[in-house]
Design an enzyme around this catalytic site. Structure first.
Site, PDB file in Angstrom:
ATOM      1  N   GLU A 189      21.391 -11.303   2.636  1.00 12.47           N
ATOM      2  CA  GLU A 189      22.386 -10.305   3.021  1.00 12.47           C
ATOM      3  C   GLU A 189      21.920  -8.886   2.708  1.00 12.47           C
ATOM      4  O   GLU A 189      20.734  -8.576   2.791  1.00 12.47           O
ATOM      5  CB  GLU A 189      23.719 -10.629   2.347  1.00 12.47           C
ATOM      6  N   ASP A 207      35.647 -12.832   5.635  1.00 13.91           N
ATOM      7  CA  ASP A 207      34.434 -12.909   4.827  1.00 13.91           C
ATOM      8  C   ASP A 207      34.726 -12.246   3.478  1.00 13.91           C
ATOM      9  O   ASP A 207      35.837 -11.762   3.224  1.00 13.91           O
ATOM     10  CB  ASP A 207      33.252 -12.257   5.567  1.00 13.91           C
TER      11      ASP A 207
HETATM   12  C1  GLC Z   1      29.028 -13.957   2.135  1.00  9.97           C
HETATM   13  C2  GLC Z   1      28.535 -14.152   3.548  1.00  9.97           C
HETATM   14  C3  GLC Z   1      29.088 -15.357   4.232  1.00  9.97           C
HETATM   15  C4  GLC Z   1      29.353 -16.452   3.216  1.00  9.97           C
HETATM   16  C5  GLC Z   1      30.441 -15.955   2.275  1.00  9.97           C
HETATM   17  C6  GLC Z   1      30.727 -16.960   1.154  1.00  9.97           C
HETATM   18  O1  GLC Z   1      29.223 -12.613   1.870  1.00  9.97           O
HETATM   19  O2  GLC Z   1      28.643 -13.065   4.446  1.00  9.97           O
HETATM   20  O3  GLC Z   1      28.142 -15.759   5.232  1.00  9.97           O
HETATM   21  O4  GLC Z   1      29.778 -17.629   3.864  1.00  9.97           O
HETATM   22  O5  GLC Z   1      30.154 -14.686   1.715  1.00  9.97           O
HETATM   23  O6  GLC Z   1      29.601 -17.107   0.349  1.00  9.97           O
END
Ligand code: GLC
Length: 741
Positions: free
Chosen positions: A517, A307
């Site tokens: 988030e 991630d």
């Molecule tokens: C973010 C998220 C993830 C996402 C990624 C790309 O921080 O945690 O779910 O797919 O980054 O955007």
């Protein structure tokens, strides 16, 4: 003993998703030879580049709110100099499909025409509730609302449209579905899940992944899906995003692992990792989770992507690596195949150095690159990495909009309806008030046009807010609007009182502003006091009150729950949410959603529905709750056997009758209780559900089949187990017992 052991092995395979290659889309057979031929030609630098993913911002600049301009020098540095194999994200906000075609075409031109081997880039994006980073795309209800529909076919169809619209931009990889279980209502990503239950989530996971990928991910309407965030990310102990989860191994397998097993079984092509830790183990550095379980037990064969910046976070946040170089080493050796770096070439440079120093074997690099190339070949990128001009027509079709409205209608959940206040008659004088009444962003949440979803100015003007939809339904002359409160501050309560005196009923739209988030972290699950003051004001005005909730998680209502005559949960219903809410409030459609999570009543009691016998369950509304404008009667629950053996199946039937005066849909839910077990049994667990449509007086005999896999649990040794004894089946008001011999 032998027989039981054999059974456990079988159920282990079924339960944990270990399965043979033949059960997955043939991602491997078509291109193995081409992958190997390419691999042997690649330099170390080219291989490590394949494992590197950069964000679009690094190679572009924002031209305006709907367009990105590529920086060809930066792009060449990434692809030609560093051999970067993947790029992600939207560069800050949704781009038009024409702009996406420019972006992808420019990237693939450099990748396929200006590099030694011409390996195409694999572009990834978050299409979380539709293709939310493509301007004018169809934006569905968020996944927790899709789960509330109880309609698996609807989830499948919405996923198909999401895949088609994402691919129409030339983007072949969607970082979805989120398969965490929503078991802490404070968690800000609650709305991205399919709710608190492993069976419901696993069922939706399978439908979503199969619809995203179809039988062949090179199909121009399909994408590679990404099960995330593996594993245990959705249960932070404190409810704060990206903080530790304490999940014992047995619980991990009984609950959290099951949706990932289901997605693996469905052939999901990629997997994204939990940013945080389980029991002190940073998942990005854990061979136990990333190899022993993910590969060894689930049999996952796709590739694993980190991630956002999470390899660096092993060094900077989790503090399990003393240096950035050490973090790269431990993550790659633990099983991370691709690093979402996302802003620089630190990962690339460290990994090349680590291989040259003999600290990371070339065999590990080859393994990761092989997995990535297999997906690129399966996607057809080597045959045609470019957007298809004719694909633009597949964006936001009338059919997609119609399906979106149906999804919004079917997710809406009627929680309370005293004295049948709802549905409203269209001649009523209506006061609309509250902070979520006249905004589109509050019906979509995060991952909408921008990451936080809060740019109301970028939302499509033609979509209706709840207020606009009520005006259209009841006639502008019959509707008064007073904002009444912002999300945190009361305002204009005298004007609310005055307007209430001139109205027959108040529709009070409460809930949350959009978030995504960690920015969505909260310290208090209660709705803000300002919203409670608004409701109290309307109590003083002695006006009948309908509360509409538009929120990404179940905020505690306190006194509102008793003060409101009717309460409707709208979740985050997407771009057709306003129209759908008005259709339900005025009775064009009878609500049919059921809560895919427990709606808590007290801050100190977050007990979930699958609680143990020693626990008291006193929610505001239980998991599976949802009313209708009609009524349904359950009768004649019948089991095919009163006793079954380990190899037998049990057929269960029940009569469901629409005993009311209106047509309606009903989600028929089957719960099971293991009466006595070596590991304390939950009071009940959802094991099947189906949705039926019945006209007044109409009866349908609904049939389900259970087998021993449904009776299997995770034993004290963390292995699948099943034990003879008594079981109870519950469907609606009916219950019946059977014995497993
Ligand atoms: C973010 C998220 C993830 C996402 C990624 C790309 O921080 O945690 O779910 O797919 O980054 O955007």
């Amino acid at each position: 003993m032998q027989r039981t052991m054999v059974l456990i092995t079988v159920s282990a395979i079924v339960l944990l998703g270990g399965c043979t290659n033949s059960m997955r889309p043939s991602m491997q057979s078509a291109a193995d030879k081409r992958v190997e031929e390419l691999l042997v030609r690649m330099t170390l630098e080219e291989k490590v580049g394949e494992m590197t993913q950069l964000t679009l911002e690094v190679v572009s600049r924002r031209k305006d709110d709907r367009h990105v301009e590529m920086n060809i020098e930066k792009l060449r540095e990434a692809i030609v100099t560093y051999h970067v194999g993947s790029i992600l994200n939207c560069g800050g906000s949704a781009n038009t499909i024409d702009n996406w075609h420019e972006i992808i075409t420019t990237i693939q031109n450099v990748a396929t025409k200006e590099t030694r081997l011409g390996i195409p880039v694999m572009y990834g994006i978050d299409s979380i509730h539709g293709a939310n980073y493509i301007v004018d795309a169809t934006l569905f209800p968020q996944n927790f609302a899709m789960a509330a529909t109880g309609n698996v076919d609807l989830v499948r169809q919405a996923s198909e449209i999401t895949a088609m619209e994402t691919r129409s931009a030339g983007i072949p990889w969607n970082f979805n579905p989120v398969l965490g279980l929503a078991r802490n209502p404070l968690w800000p990503r609650f709305y991205e899940t399919f709710g608190e239950d492993p069976y419901l989530t696993s069922t939706m996971a399978t439908a979503y992944v199969e619809a995203q990928q179809g039988n062949d991910i090179s199909d121009p309407t399909k994408v590679a899906a990404c099960m995330k965030h593996y594993l245990g990310y959705s249960a932070p102990r404190t409810g704060k995003d990206r903080t530790p989860a304490h999940i014992p191994d047995r619980i991990l397998r009984e609950y959290f692992l099951k949706p990932f097993a289901a997605a693996t079984e469905a052939g999901v092509a990629t997997c994204m990792v939990n940013s945080s830790e389980i029991n002190g183990l940073a998942v990005h550095a854990s061979k136990y989770y990333l190899i022993d379980i993910l590969r060894g037990e689930l049999g996952f064969e796709g590739f694993v992507v980190s991630d956002w910046n999470d390899i660096n976070n092993l060094w900077q946040r989790e503090k399990v690596a003393a240096t950035q170089r050490e973090a790269v080493k431990m993550a790659v050796l633990a099983g991370i195949d691709m690093s979402m770096v996302p802003y620089d070439y630190s990962f690339t440079n460290h990994l090349i150095d680590l291989v040259k120093a003999g600290e990371v074997p070339m065999s590990r690099i080859d393994e990761a690159v092989r997995r990535i190339l297999k997906v690129k070949f399966a996607l057809g990128l080597f045959d045609n990495p470019y957007p298809r001009a004719d694909a633009k027509a597949s964006l936001a079709t009338a059919e997609a909009t119609s399906l979106n409205l149906q999804a919004a209608l079917e997710c809406i959940t009627l929680l309370k309806n005293d004295a049948n206040l709802l549905p409203l008659s269209s001649d009523k004088k209506v006061l609309v008030t509250g902070p979520t009444a006249d905004l589109l962003s509050v019906m979509n949440g995060g991952w909408t046009i921008t990451w936080q979803g809060d740019r109301e100015d970028l939302y499509p003007a033609e979509k209706l807010t709840v207020l606009e939809a009520i005006r259209a339904k009841a006639g502008a002359d019959n509707v008064r609007y007073v904002p009444g409160a912002s999300f945190e501050q009361p305002s204009d309560l005298n004007a609310v009182l005055e307007a209430a005196r001139q109205s027959d009923v108040a529709v009070v739209c409460l809930g949350e502003k959009p978030y995504c988030e960690t920015p969505g972290n909260i310290d208090d699950l209660n709705l803000p006091d300002a919203q409670k003051q608004l409701v109290q004001t309307l109590v003083w005005a002695n006006i009948p009150m309908v509360v509409v909730l538009l929120e990404g998680r179940p905020r505690l209502l306190g006194t509102i729950a008793d003060q409101a005559n009717a309460i409707v949960m709208g979740y985050l219903p997407g771009q057709e949410g306003g129209a759908a809410m008005a259709d339900v409030l005025f009775g064009d459609v009878s609500p049919s959603g059921k809560l895919p999570f427990t709606y808590p009543k007290y801050t100190g009691d977050l007990t979930l529905y699958d609680r143990k016998n020693s626990e008291n369950y006193q929610p505001q509304w239980p998991f599976g709750h949802g009313l209708s404008y009609t009524t349904f009667r359950y009768e004649n629950l019948t089991l095919s056997e009163s006793q079954i053996g380990m190899e037998d199946a049990l057929t269960i039937s029940v009569d469901v009758t629409n005993s009311g005066t209106r047509s309606g849909q009903e989600i028929v839910q089957l719960y099971l209780q293991d009466m006595v077990r070596s590991v304390t049994p939950p009071v009940r667990q959802l094991k099947r559900f189906t949705k039926v449509y019945l006209n007044p007086g109409e009866k349908q005999i609904v049939t389900f089949t259970l087998d021993v896999a449904d009776l299997t649990f995770i034993g004290a040794d963390s292995r699948p187990a099943v034990e003879p004894g008594l079981f109870k089946v519950y469907i609606g008001s009916q219950e019946a017992e059977f014995e497993l011999k």
